[in-house]
Design a protein around this motif. Structure first.
Motif, PDB file in Angstrom:
ATOM      1  N   ASP A   5       7.727   4.214   1.046  1.00  0.00           N
ATOM      2  CA  ASP A   5       9.141   4.503   0.800  1.00  0.00           C
ATOM      3  C   ASP A   5       9.875   3.325   0.164  1.00  0.00           C
ATOM      4  O   ASP A   5      11.019   3.460  -0.254  1.00  0.00           O
ATOM      5  CB  ASP A   5       9.837   4.891   2.113  1.00  0.00           C
ATOM      6  CG  ASP A   5       9.818   3.773   3.131  1.00  0.00           C
ATOM      7  OD1 ASP A   5      10.870   3.452   3.704  1.00  0.00           O
ATOM      8  OD2 ASP A   5       8.717   3.198   3.349  1.00  0.00           O
ATOM      9  N   GLU A   6       9.240   2.157   0.073  1.00  0.00           N
ATOM     10  CA  GLU A   6       9.880   0.990  -0.527  1.00  0.00           C
ATOM     11  C   GLU A   6       9.436   0.859  -1.990  1.00  0.00           C
ATOM     12  O   GLU A   6       8.251   0.654  -2.267  1.00  0.00           O
ATOM     13  CB  GLU A   6       9.503  -0.281   0.226  1.00  0.00           C
ATOM     14  CG  GLU A   6       9.943  -0.272   1.677  1.00  0.00           C
ATOM     15  CD  GLU A   6       9.512  -1.542   2.395  1.00  0.00           C
ATOM     16  OE1 GLU A   6       9.204  -2.532   1.701  1.00  0.00           O
ATOM     17  OE2 GLU A   6       9.477  -1.533   3.640  1.00  0.00           O
ATOM     18  N   PRO A   7      10.386   0.973  -2.945  1.00  0.00           N
ATOM     19  CA  PRO A   7      10.017   0.871  -4.379  1.00  0.00           C
ATOM     20  C   PRO A   7       9.331  -0.447  -4.714  1.00  0.00           C
ATOM     21  O   PRO A   7       8.367  -0.473  -5.482  1.00  0.00           O
ATOM     22  CB  PRO A   7      11.370   0.990  -5.095  1.00  0.00           C
ATOM     23  CG  PRO A   7      12.265   1.704  -4.115  1.00  0.00           C
ATOM     24  CD  PRO A   7      11.828   1.267  -2.758  1.00  0.00           C
ATOM     25  N   LYS A   8       9.811  -1.552  -4.142  1.00  0.00           N
ATOM     26  CA  LYS A   8       9.188  -2.854  -4.427  1.00  0.00           C
ATOM     27  C   LYS A   8       7.747  -2.894  -3.949  1.00  0.00           C
ATOM     28  O   LYS A   8       6.884  -3.497  -4.583  1.00  0.00           O
ATOM     29  CB  LYS A   8       9.996  -3.975  -3.779  1.00  0.00           C
ATOM     30  CG  LYS A   8      11.343  -4.238  -4.435  1.00  0.00           C
ATOM     31  CD  LYS A   8      12.036  -5.434  -3.799  1.00  0.00           C
ATOM     32  CE  LYS A   8      13.359  -5.730  -4.497  1.00  0.00           C
ATOM     33  NZ  LYS A   8      14.062  -6.896  -3.882  1.00  0.00           N
ATOM     34  N   GLN A   9       7.488  -2.262  -2.799  1.00  0.00           N
ATOM     35  CA  GLN A   9       6.128  -2.245  -2.264  1.00  0.00           C
ATOM     36  C   GLN A   9       5.209  -1.426  -3.162  1.00  0.00           C
ATOM     37  O   GLN A   9       4.071  -1.817  -3.436  1.00  0.00           O
ATOM     38  CB  GLN A   9       6.137  -1.672  -0.845  1.00  0.00           C
ATOM     39  CG  GLN A   9       4.794  -1.667  -0.152  1.00  0.00           C
ATOM     40  CD  GLN A   9       4.339  -3.056   0.240  1.00  0.00           C
ATOM     41  OE1 GLN A   9       5.119  -3.998   0.204  1.00  0.00           O
ATOM     42  NE2 GLN A   9       3.083  -3.189   0.593  1.00  0.00           N
ATOM     43  N   THR A  15       0.695  -3.862  -9.191  1.00  0.00           N
ATOM     44  CA  THR A  15       0.487  -5.072 -10.004  1.00  0.00           C
ATOM     45  C   THR A  15      -0.359  -6.122  -9.282  1.00  0.00           C
ATOM     46  O   THR A  15      -1.053  -6.901  -9.923  1.00  0.00           O
ATOM     47  CB  THR A  15       1.843  -5.689 -10.381  1.00  0.00           C
ATOM     48  OG1 THR A  15       2.601  -5.953  -9.185  1.00  0.00           O
ATOM     49  CG2 THR A  15       2.624  -4.743 -11.260  1.00  0.00           C
ATOM     50  N   LEU A  16      -0.290  -6.167  -7.955  1.00  0.00           N
ATOM     51  CA  LEU A  16      -1.017  -7.201  -7.201  1.00  0.00           C
ATOM     52  C   LEU A  16      -2.521  -6.978  -7.214  1.00  0.00           C
ATOM     53  O   LEU A  16      -3.299  -7.908  -7.407  1.00  0.00           O
ATOM     54  CB  LEU A  16      -0.511  -7.232  -5.755  1.00  0.00           C
ATOM     55  CG  LEU A  16      -1.261  -8.161  -4.779  1.00  0.00           C
ATOM     56  CD1 LEU A  16      -0.992  -9.616  -5.143  1.00  0.00           C
ATOM     57  CD2 LEU A  16      -0.854  -7.888  -3.341  1.00  0.00           C
ATOM     58  N   ILE A  17      -2.940  -5.721  -7.036  1.00  0.00           N
ATOM     59  CA  ILE A  17      -4.366  -5.407  -6.912  1.00  0.00           C
ATOM     60  C   ILE A  17      -4.953  -5.110  -8.294  1.00  0.00           C
ATOM     61  O   ILE A  17      -4.397  -4.303  -9.042  1.00  0.00           O
ATOM     62  CB  ILE A  17      -4.571  -4.198  -5.976  1.00  0.00           C
ATOM     63  CG1 ILE A  17      -3.906  -4.459  -4.611  1.00  0.00           C
ATOM     64  CG2 ILE A  17      -6.056  -3.907  -5.796  1.00  0.00           C
ATOM     65  CD1 ILE A  17      -4.424  -5.669  -3.883  1.00  0.00           C
ATOM     66  N   PRO A  18      -6.079  -5.737  -8.667  1.00  0.00           N
ATOM     67  CA  PRO A  18      -6.723  -5.457  -9.963  1.00  0.00           C
ATOM     68  C   PRO A  18      -7.498  -4.140  -9.920  1.00  0.00           C
ATOM     69  O   PRO A  18      -8.720  -4.112  -9.881  1.00  0.00           O
ATOM     70  CB  PRO A  18      -7.659  -6.665 -10.150  1.00  0.00           C
ATOM     71  CG  PRO A  18      -8.001  -7.081  -8.751  1.00  0.00           C
ATOM     72  CD  PRO A  18      -6.788  -6.797  -7.912  1.00  0.00           C
ATOM     73  N   ALA A  30       4.197   8.009  -4.521  1.00  0.00           N
ATOM     74  CA  ALA A  30       5.120   8.884  -3.812  1.00  0.00           C
ATOM     75  C   ALA A  30       5.930   8.047  -2.841  1.00  0.00           C
ATOM     76  O   ALA A  30       5.435   7.054  -2.294  1.00  0.00           O
ATOM     77  CB  ALA A  30       4.370   9.989  -3.071  1.00  0.00           C
ATOM     78  N   SER A  31       7.187   8.460  -2.621  1.00  0.00           N
ATOM     79  CA  SER A  31       8.072   7.693  -1.748  1.00  0.00           C
ATOM     80  C   SER A  31       8.167   8.277  -0.350  1.00  0.00           C
ATOM     81  O   SER A  31       8.871   7.737   0.497  1.00  0.00           O
ATOM     82  CB  SER A  31       9.475   7.629  -2.366  1.00  0.00           C
ATOM     83  OG  SER A  31      10.004   8.937  -2.550  1.00  0.00           O
ATOM     84  N   SER A  32       7.459   9.378  -0.088  1.00  0.00           N
ATOM     85  CA  SER A  32       7.481   9.988   1.249  1.00  0.00           C
ATOM     86  C   SER A  32       6.255  10.860   1.435  1.00  0.00           C
ATOM     87  O   SER A  32       5.549  11.188   0.460  1.00  0.00           O
ATOM     88  CB  SER A  32       8.756  10.831   1.422  1.00  0.00           C
ATOM     89  OG  SER A  32       8.720  11.958   0.565  1.00  0.00           O
ATOM     90  N   PRO A 102       2.676  -8.403   4.963  1.00  0.00           N
ATOM     91  CA  PRO A 102       2.422  -8.243   3.523  1.00  0.00           C
ATOM     92  C   PRO A 102       0.934  -8.209   3.222  1.00  0.00           C
ATOM     93  O   PRO A 102       0.140  -8.883   3.885  1.00  0.00           O
ATOM     94  CB  PRO A 102       3.086  -9.483   2.916  1.00  0.00           C
ATOM     95  CG  PRO A 102       3.060 -10.495   4.001  1.00  0.00           C
ATOM     96  CD  PRO A 102       3.236  -9.735   5.278  1.00  0.00           C
ATOM     97  N   VAL A 103       0.567  -7.437   2.222  1.00  0.00           N
ATOM     98  CA  VAL A 103      -0.848  -7.215   1.910  1.00  0.00           C
ATOM     99  C   VAL A 103      -1.490  -8.486   1.389  1.00  0.00           C
ATOM    100  O   VAL A 103      -0.926  -9.175   0.532  1.00  0.00           O
ATOM    101  CB  VAL A 103      -0.986  -6.085   0.875  1.00  0.00           C
ATOM    102  CG1 VAL A 103      -2.437  -5.961   0.423  1.00  0.00           C
ATOM    103  CG2 VAL A 103      -0.502  -4.773   1.463  1.00  0.00           C
TER     104      VAL A 103
END
Length: 527
Positions: A5-9, A15-18, A30-32, A102-103
């Motif tokens: 549900d968090e857009p930043k997440q 982008t973080l995971i290759p 999806a946000s929910s 955080p991941v």
């Protein structure tokens, strides 16, 4: 699919995971839980990355609904709460892992890599079709089920050969294995190998893997094979590195050949380009004298800067090659090598005047452009060449080569670098003389010993600074004396007065001269 549900997440996970390097493609977000269900009704991906805490339908409720509908999908659960109950309930729904926010990139990548191997295996088993590519990938990734009969599988797939060898074609400078150039190259390679029962082609991360049964033994065969791949690569030629592992005699041993090839590519910086790397390939600078320890970086920087300033072009490349050979021999890593040579290059050009850069053809920020260009070197030899070419060009423009003998060069250098930690021992290495011989040569030419001459130069400079009103301790440091008491001793010995006494007399003398000048000017005005 990423569900949070968090857009930043959601954006951060994309982008973080290759993903592509790990063999995945993010097909949606999806946000929910409800939004995810709507998407899943249209298309069910292989993997869901689900946040537990979401408004409305949370992650656990979503997983429960998915299981009730009978959708076969893997899931990794994320949560900001280290709650055992959440973890226990999540495991009931058969999730692949439970990670806390955080991941951690490394932790999640490792989990996804293991899951990818299982997905590949499951897909092959579901299709009930075993391919040569699947079997090779399973062996190299360590995902082959122990229950599988390797001998029967290899026989059915035509992989019973007398010898095996892995060749890796690496494009690590390109961000994704789905780059159009790599895809086209892989297609061309597959066409060539399609009719060859003694080769298998597959992709792993940013590399193309070749399993060969017809080996390229001997230098001529290896060169021919490299040329074939080079021509086939077309617009990837500048990005391609290639390495071959050792020859093995059973299919189960091909991971050994793979790891050898991978290790060679990891150290490709230390090999000359344009060749197929093998365990027998010599590293660059292997023919240069590698004996002796690497001198301190400060001493090396001093010698290089001196060669540049006095125009000794013939010594620059010799010194750089020796440094490179010793670093290779001592097993230095690529990062340490790049740091060391960047330091040497920056120190060697630190005092080069702008006009010399201009004369050498590097107008407009020559030093900064030169140093920035070093990061683009793909190999150790290319790095050394970049440094050597510029330093030699600068050295030729200093126009010192036509000046007198070594002693004249030394005197000029001392006059311009008197404040540095100059030692006869260091200069003797620069000129390839013993320190005792150079010291005697200096004495014969100048009539003074080296240290005595250096003290005289420093004290003369100190007198100028004292007359300008600088404090004694500042002058000592400015002219190269770290110990102010030692400076006081030297100054009094050579001048006959202490630095402070000399400064007072200089002030009185200047004041008297001012009064005399004023009196003379006043008399002229009256007349």
């Amino acid at each position: 699919m990423i569900i949070d549900d968090e857009p930043k997440q959601r954006l951060g996970l994309q982008t973080l995971i290759p993903w592509s390097d790990l063999g995945y493609e993010v097909v949606g977000t999806a946000s929910s839980g409800k939004e995810a269900l709507q998407s899943l009704e249209q298309d069910v991906p292989d993997l869901l990355v689900v946040d537990i805490r979401m408004p409305g339908m949370d992650g656990l409720q979503l997983l429960q609904e998915i299981r009730q509908r009978g959708w076969k999908v893997h899931a990794v659960v994320l949560s900001g709460y280290a709650d055992f109950e959440y973890a226990r309930r999540a495991m009931q729904y058969g999730v692949e892992g439970y990670l806390l926010k955080p991941v951690n990139k490394q932790e999640m990548s490792a989990l996804l890599e293991k899951l990818h191997a299982r997905l590949v295996e499951q897909q092959a088993q579901q299709n009930k079709t075993y391919t040569r590519e699947w079997l090779v990938y399973s062996l190299l990734s360590g995902s082959l089920d122990e229950k599988e009969d390797l001998d029967k599988l290899s026989a059915s797939l035509g992989l019973v050969w007398s010898k095996y060898q892995i060749v890796l074609l690496d494009f690590s400078g390109i961000g994704s294995e789905e780059d159009e150039r790599i895809v086209r190259f892989r297609e061309r390679l597959n066409k060539i190998c399609a009719s060859d029962r003694n080769s298998v082609v597959l992709s792993m991360t940013s590399s193309i893997v070749l399993l060969l049964g017809r080996l390229h033994a001997g230098k001529f065969e290896r060169e021919r094979f490299y040329r074939e791949m080079y021509l086939l690569a077309e617009d990837l030629r500048d990005e391609m590195n290639m390495a071959a592992g050792e020859v093995v005699h059973s299919l189960s041993e091909i991971p050994m050949s793979f790891h050898t090839a991978r290790s060679l590519l990891d150290r490709s910086f230390f090999y000359d380009r344009g060749q197929l790397l093998t365990p027998e390939t010599p590293v660059c600078y292997s023919m240069v004298d590698q004996r002796g320890e690497i001198p301190a970086k400060e001493d090396l920087a001093f010698r290089l800067s001196y060669y540049v300033e006095v125009g000794q072009t013939e010594m620059i490349r010799t010194l750089l090659d020796r440094i490179a050979a010793r670093m290779v021999h001592q097993g230095e890593g690529e990062e340490e090598v790049r740091k060391r040579f960047f330091y040497l290059a920056s120190e060697a050009v630190r005092n080069v005047p702008v006009k010399v850069w201009d004369e050498a053809g590097y107008e407009g920020g020559g030093a900064s452009l030169f140093l920035a260009n070093l990061s683009g070197a793909r190999t150790f030899r290319e790095l050394v060449d970049k440094v050597g070419d510029v330093l030699e060009r600068l050295a030729r423009c200093t126009n010192y080569c036509s000046r007198g003998n070594e002693i004249r060069r030394m005197l000029d250098y001392i006059d311009r670098h008197y404040e540095e930690n100059l030692k006869l021992e260091t200069l003797s290495e620069v000129f390839n003389y013993s320190s005792s011989y150079l010291g005697q040569l200096f004495k014969n030419e100048t009539g003074e010993y080296f240290n005595a001459y250096l003290d005289k130069v420093r004290i003369e400079k100190a007198k100028q600074l004292l007359r300008q009103g600088m404090k004694v301790y500042e002058v000592a440091e400015q002219v190269g004396y770290a110990n102010v008491n030692y400076f006081h001793h030297k100054f009094k010995k050579l001048v006959g007065h202490s630095p402070s006494s000399y400064q007072k007399k200089a002030d009185l003398k200047n004041d008297g001269a001012y009064r005399n000048d004023w009196r003379s000017w006043n008399e002229k005005c009256q007349n």
